[in-house]
Design a protein around this motif. Structure first.
Motif, PDB file in Angstrom:
ATOM      1  N   ASP A 147       0.826  -1.209   0.000  1.00 12.04           N
ATOM      2  CA  ASP A 147       0.000   0.000   0.000  1.00 12.04           C
ATOM      3  C   ASP A 147       0.859   1.256   0.000  1.00 12.04           C
ATOM      4  OD1 ASP A 147      -2.296  -1.490  -0.012  1.00 12.04           O
ATOM      5  OD2 ASP A 147      -2.662  -1.335   2.148  1.00 12.04           O
ATOM      6  N   ARG A 148       1.927   1.246   0.793  1.00 10.09           N
ATOM      7  CA  ARG A 148       2.801   2.422   0.850  1.00 10.09           C
ATOM      8  C   ARG A 148       3.522   2.624  -0.482  1.00 10.09           C
ATOM      9  NH1 ARG A 148       7.958   3.610   1.788  1.00 10.09           N
ATOM     10  NH2 ARG A 148       8.538   1.453   2.151  1.00 10.09           N
ATOM     11  N   LEU A 149       3.964   1.521  -1.089  1.00  6.02           N
ATOM     12  CA  LEU A 149       4.658   1.627  -2.358  1.00  6.02           C
ATOM     13  C   LEU A 149       3.730   2.118  -3.461  1.00  6.02           C
ATOM     14  CD1 LEU A 149       6.753  -1.642  -2.153  1.00  6.02           C
ATOM     15  CD2 LEU A 149       7.634   0.685  -2.054  1.00  6.02           C
ATOM     16  N   ILE A 150       2.481   1.642  -3.458  1.00  7.84           N
ATOM     17  CA  ILE A 150       1.513   2.116  -4.451  1.00  7.84           C
ATOM     18  C   ILE A 150       1.331   3.624  -4.324  1.00  7.84           C
ATOM     19  CG2 ILE A 150      -0.910   2.059  -5.134  1.00  7.84           C
ATOM     20  CD1 ILE A 150      -0.942  -0.890  -4.355  1.00  7.84           C
ATOM     21  N   ALA A 151       1.194   4.102  -3.099  1.00  9.39           N
ATOM     22  CA  ALA A 151       1.010   5.538  -2.884  1.00  9.39           C
ATOM     23  C   ALA A 151       2.190   6.333  -3.408  1.00  9.39           C
ATOM     24  CB  ALA A 151       0.804   5.812  -1.396  1.00  9.39           C
ATOM     25  N   ASN A 152       3.399   5.813  -3.191  1.00  5.64           N
ATOM     26  CA  ASN A 152       4.593   6.515  -3.656  1.00  5.64           C
ATOM     27  C   ASN A 152       4.707   6.493  -5.172  1.00  5.64           C
ATOM     28  OD1 ASN A 152       6.059   7.601  -1.375  1.00  5.64           O
ATOM     29  ND2 ASN A 152       6.378   5.502  -0.710  1.00  5.64           N
ATOM     30  N   TYR A 153       4.488   5.350  -5.786  1.00  5.71           N
ATOM     31  CA  TYR A 153       4.680   5.245  -7.227  1.00  5.71           C
ATOM     32  C   TYR A 153       3.595   5.978  -8.005  1.00  5.71           C
ATOM     33  CZ  TYR A 153       8.731   2.270  -7.011  1.00  5.71           C
ATOM     34  OH  TYR A 153      10.000   1.816  -6.804  1.00  5.71           O
ATOM     35  N   ARG A 154       2.430   6.184  -7.418  1.00  6.02           N
ATOM     36  CA  ARG A 154       1.379   6.924  -8.107  1.00  6.02           C
ATOM     37  C   ARG A 154       1.317   8.370  -7.653  1.00  6.02           C
ATOM     38  NH1 ARG A 154      -3.513   2.420  -7.980  1.00  6.02           N
ATOM     39  NH2 ARG A 154      -2.519   0.967  -9.425  1.00  6.02           N
ATOM     40  N   GLY A 155       2.138   8.722  -6.686  1.00  3.66           N
ATOM     41  CA  GLY A 155       2.084  10.056  -6.123  1.00  3.66           C
ATOM     42  C   GLY A 155       2.911  11.048  -6.907  1.00  3.66           C
ATOM     43  N   THR A 156       2.964  12.265  -6.383  1.00  2.07           N
ATOM     44  CA  THR A 156       3.679  13.342  -7.058  1.00  2.07           C
ATOM     45  C   THR A 156       4.752  13.946  -6.175  1.00  2.07           C
ATOM     46  OG1 THR A 156       2.027  14.943  -6.275  1.00  2.07           O
ATOM     47  CG2 THR A 156       1.657  13.930  -8.428  1.00  2.07           C
ATOM     48  N   THR A 157       4.972  13.413  -5.002  1.00  2.00           N
ATOM     49  CA  THR A 157       5.938  13.995  -4.080  1.00  2.00           C
ATOM     50  C   THR A 157       7.273  13.276  -4.188  1.00  2.00           C
ATOM     51  OG1 THR A 157       4.173  14.525  -2.532  1.00  2.00           O
ATOM     52  CG2 THR A 157       6.427  14.581  -1.673  1.00  2.00           C
ATOM     53  N   PRO A 158       8.313  13.949  -4.708  1.00  2.00           N
ATOM     54  CA  PRO A 158       9.617  13.296  -4.807  1.00  2.00           C
ATOM     55  C   PRO A 158      10.264  13.170  -3.442  1.00  2.00           C
ATOM     56  CG  PRO A 158       9.790  15.579  -5.490  1.00  2.00           C
ATOM     57  CD  PRO A 158       8.326  15.314  -5.237  1.00  2.00           C
ATOM     58  N   THR A 159      11.227  12.277  -3.358  1.00  2.00           N
ATOM     59  CA  THR A 159      11.920  12.044  -2.100  1.00  2.00           C
ATOM     60  C   THR A 159      13.409  12.012  -2.346  1.00  2.00           C
ATOM     61  OG1 THR A 159      12.249  10.503  -0.287  1.00  2.00           O
ATOM     62  CG2 THR A 159      11.679   9.545  -2.396  1.00  2.00           C
ATOM     63  N   ASP A 160      14.183  12.357  -1.322  1.00  2.00           N
ATOM     64  CA  ASP A 160      15.640  12.265  -1.421  1.00  2.00           C
ATOM     65  C   ASP A 160      16.163  11.025  -0.721  1.00  2.00           C
ATOM     66  OD1 ASP A 160      16.093  14.615  -2.903  1.00  2.00           O
ATOM     67  OD2 ASP A 160      15.790  15.835  -1.110  1.00  2.00           O
ATOM     68  N   ALA A 161      15.284  10.100  -0.381  1.00  2.00           N
ATOM     69  CA  ALA A 161      15.686   8.854   0.272  1.00  2.00           C
ATOM     70  C   ALA A 161      15.124   7.678  -0.516  1.00  2.00           C
ATOM     71  CB  ALA A 161      15.169   8.825   1.713  1.00  2.00           C
ATOM     72  N   PRO A 162      15.790   6.523  -0.475  1.00  2.00           N
ATOM     73  CA  PRO A 162      15.267   5.351  -1.188  1.00  2.00           C
ATOM     74  C   PRO A 162      13.882   4.966  -0.681  1.00  2.00           C
ATOM     75  CG  PRO A 162      17.531   4.981  -0.432  1.00  2.00           C
ATOM     76  CD  PRO A 162      17.052   6.243   0.229  1.00  2.00           C
ATOM     77  N   LEU A 163      13.010   4.576  -1.612  1.00  2.00           N
ATOM     78  CA  LEU A 163      11.680   4.132  -1.206  1.00  2.00           C
ATOM     79  C   LEU A 163      11.729   2.736  -0.591  1.00  2.00           C
ATOM     80  CD1 LEU A 163       9.445   5.292  -4.203  1.00  2.00           C
ATOM     81  CD2 LEU A 163       9.798   6.411  -2.003  1.00  2.00           C
ATOM     82  N   LEU A 164      12.711   1.937  -1.021  1.00  2.00           N
ATOM     83  CA  LEU A 164      12.820   0.565  -0.541  1.00  2.00           C
ATOM     84  C   LEU A 164      13.794   0.536   0.629  1.00  2.00           C
ATOM     85  CD1 LEU A 164      12.998  -1.185  -4.024  1.00  2.00           C
ATOM     86  CD2 LEU A 164      10.983  -0.662  -2.637  1.00  2.00           C
ATOM     87  N   ARG A 165      13.255   0.455   1.854  1.00  2.00           N
ATOM     88  CA  ARG A 165      14.073   0.685   3.036  1.00  2.00           C
ATOM     89  C   ARG A 165      14.675  -0.581   3.609  1.00  2.00           C
ATOM     90  NH1 ARG A 165       9.311   3.689   6.179  1.00  2.00           N
ATOM     91  NH2 ARG A 165       8.474   1.603   5.706  1.00  2.00           N
ATOM     92  N   ASP A 166      13.981  -1.717   3.493  1.00  2.00           N
ATOM     93  CA  ASP A 166      14.475  -2.928   4.126  1.00  2.00           C
ATOM     94  C   ASP A 166      14.010  -4.141   3.315  1.00  2.00           C
ATOM     95  OD1 ASP A 166      11.748  -3.292   4.764  1.00  2.00           O
ATOM     96  OD2 ASP A 166      12.005  -2.371   6.739  1.00  2.00           O
ATOM     97  N   ARG A 167      14.352  -5.324   3.817  1.00  2.00           N
ATOM     98  CA  ARG A 167      14.068  -6.552   3.082  1.00  2.00           C
ATOM     99  C   ARG A 167      12.570  -6.739   2.846  1.00  2.00           C
ATOM    100  NH1 ARG A 167      16.716 -10.961   0.335  1.00  2.00           N
ATOM    101  NH2 ARG A 167      15.090 -12.531   0.105  1.00  2.00           N
ATOM    102  N   SER A 168      11.738  -6.407   3.828  1.00  2.00           N
ATOM    103  CA  SER A 168      10.299  -6.598   3.649  1.00  2.00           C
ATOM    104  C   SER A 168       9.760  -5.663   2.577  1.00  2.00           C
ATOM    105  CB  SER A 168       9.553  -6.393   4.967  1.00  2.00           C
ATOM    106  OG  SER A 168       9.691  -5.064   5.438  1.00  2.00           O
ATOM    107  N   ASP A 169      10.238  -4.401   2.559  1.00  2.00           N
ATOM    108  CA  ASP A 169       9.848  -3.481   1.500  1.00  2.00           C
ATOM    109  C   ASP A 169      10.232  -4.032   0.130  1.00  2.00           C
ATOM    110  OD1 ASP A 169       8.697  -1.566   3.088  1.00  2.00           O
ATOM    111  OD2 ASP A 169      10.211  -0.026   2.755  1.00  2.00           O
ATOM    112  N   VAL A 170      11.469  -4.506   0.043  1.00  2.00           N
ATOM    113  CA  VAL A 170      11.983  -4.966  -1.235  1.00  2.00           C
ATOM    114  C   VAL A 170      11.240  -6.213  -1.711  1.00  2.00           C
ATOM    115  CG1 VAL A 170      14.008  -5.864  -2.423  1.00  2.00           C
ATOM    116  CG2 VAL A 170      14.231  -3.933  -0.864  1.00  2.00           C
ATOM    117  N   ALA A 171      10.961  -7.122  -0.788  1.00  2.00           N
ATOM    118  CA  ALA A 171      10.229  -8.333  -1.158  1.00  2.00           C
ATOM    119  C   ALA A 171       8.829  -7.994  -1.647  1.00  2.00           C
ATOM    120  CB  ALA A 171      10.167  -9.293   0.027  1.00  2.00           C
ATOM    121  N   ALA A 172       8.160  -7.081  -0.948  1.00  2.00           N
ATOM    122  CA  ALA A 172       6.816  -6.678  -1.357  1.00  2.00           C
ATOM    123  C   ALA A 172       6.852  -5.976  -2.707  1.00  2.00           C
ATOM    124  CB  ALA A 172       6.194  -5.766  -0.300  1.00  2.00           C
TER     125      ALA A 172
END
Length: 339
Positions: A32-57
């Motif tokens: 859900d968090r990744l969907i919000a980021n990839y469809r959103g308009t707010t850029p970030t200066d940090a990686p979206l994929l923070r840990d193994r669970s994020d990356v696996a999802a």
């Protein structure tokens, strides 16, 4: 794994079991968090994929869709440059390597380097590549790099930038596109098929043209986009087969989904021209096919192809969203021998 497996099937096999041991609720929250980021308009200066669970999802949810979108863009490139193949490939912001899988499936034999700022993504990408059984992927280099204004790319034949620009500030986007234009013979940029994603692609397209590259796809020209800003956006669709793992993290029941994406392919050489590109799903009606087209003279047009057009009508019935129009005469003749 059998290296003769089609790349898409090899990817599904490599992803199988990826979420074993990860609680379904945690996987769903990460998605859900990744969907919000990839469809959103707010850029970030940090990686979206923070840990193994994020990356696996992410890999379970996004890799199949990203793979299919990039594969569609590469199909258009291969159509525009049928005699060209990259010896070297740099996947900028490649994460777990979905674009690199698509490149391996399109040609094979190229030396690929994946650059990303998230070490957990690179680590999983290496694992998946090793499990692929595909020599080019297994030999790929995975390097940590900050994707931003200070990025300097080595000379390469092909640069892919897929679903990355939305993560960056406008300044960093500009720097990345300029770096890709300096480094590559061919640049392929793919973004989400939203108005915002299209706007990012158009801005990148303008910079690539200013740097001396020629648009090979999807546009049939390198002039200004004929779409009036704010009235519409150019995007395409790729069918994604959902595995049981994909349905688990997405919470869906259908065996497929359609990934909407916008893209541009630009080359340092002159591509094979097309007369027009189908910009919407063709409407098939009794005795006629309606095609929405972007044409080489910059105009947006609707073409009505009827039975009176003979073979061309039957070709229109087989034409899909994103295809060049009209198809090559050889394709029309070969594909229309039946009743």
């Amino acid at each position: 794994m059998n290296a003769t497996l089609p790349t898409a099937e090899a990817l599904r096999a490599a992803l199988a079991g990826l979420l074993d041991g990860l609680p379904p609720k945690q996987a769903a929250q990460a998605v859900d968090r990744l969907i919000a980021n990839y469809r959103g308009t707010t850029p970030t200066d940090a990686p979206l994929l923070r840990d193994r669970s994020d990356v696996a999802a992410y890999a379970a949810y996004r890799m199949p869709a990203t793979f299919e979108a990039v594969r569609a863009a590469l199909d258009a490139l291969r159509e525009a440059a049928p005699d060209w193949a990259p010896a070297t490939h740099t996947d900028v912001g490649g994460g777990t390597g979905a674009a690199s899988w698509a490149v391996a499936g399109a040609w094979g034999g190229q030396r690929t380097t994946v650059l990303d700022w998230a070490e957990p993504a690179l680590a999983l990408g290496r694992e998946l590549a090793e499990a692929s059984g595909i020599p080019g992927l297994r030999a790929a280099g995975w390097q940590r790099a900050r994707i931003g204004k200070d990025l300097d790319l080595d000379a390469t034949d092909l640069v892919t930038v897929s679903y990355v620009l939305n993560e960056l500030t406008p300044e960093a986007r500009t720097a990345l596109v300029d770096a890709a234009a300096r480094a590559a013979q061919v640049v392929v940029i793919v973004e989400a098929g939203t108005p915002e994603g299209y706007a990012r692609v158009i801005a990148a397209r303008d910079r690539l043209i200013a740097a001396g590259l020629t648009v090979a796809a999807p546009c049939p020209h390198s002039d200004a986009c004929p779409i009036e800003p704010g009235t519409d956006w150019c995007h395409f669709s790729a069918r994604v087969s959902r595995s049981s793992l994909h349905r688990q993290v997405k919470g869906g029941t259908l065996p497929y989904e359609d990934e909407k994406f916008s893209y541009v392919v630009a080359t340092r050489f002159t591509p094979r021209p097309v007369d027009a590109r189908v910009t919407r799903r063709p409407q098939i009606r009794k005795g006629q096919v309606l095609l929405e087209l972007c044409t080489r003279d910059e105009a947006l047009q609707r073409a009505t192809v009827t039975k009176r057009h003979g073979k061309l009508y039957r070709a229109a019935r087989d034409t899909d969203w994103g295809d060049a129009w009209p198809p090559p005469q050889d394709d029309v003749d070969q594909g229309l021998s039946g009743p």
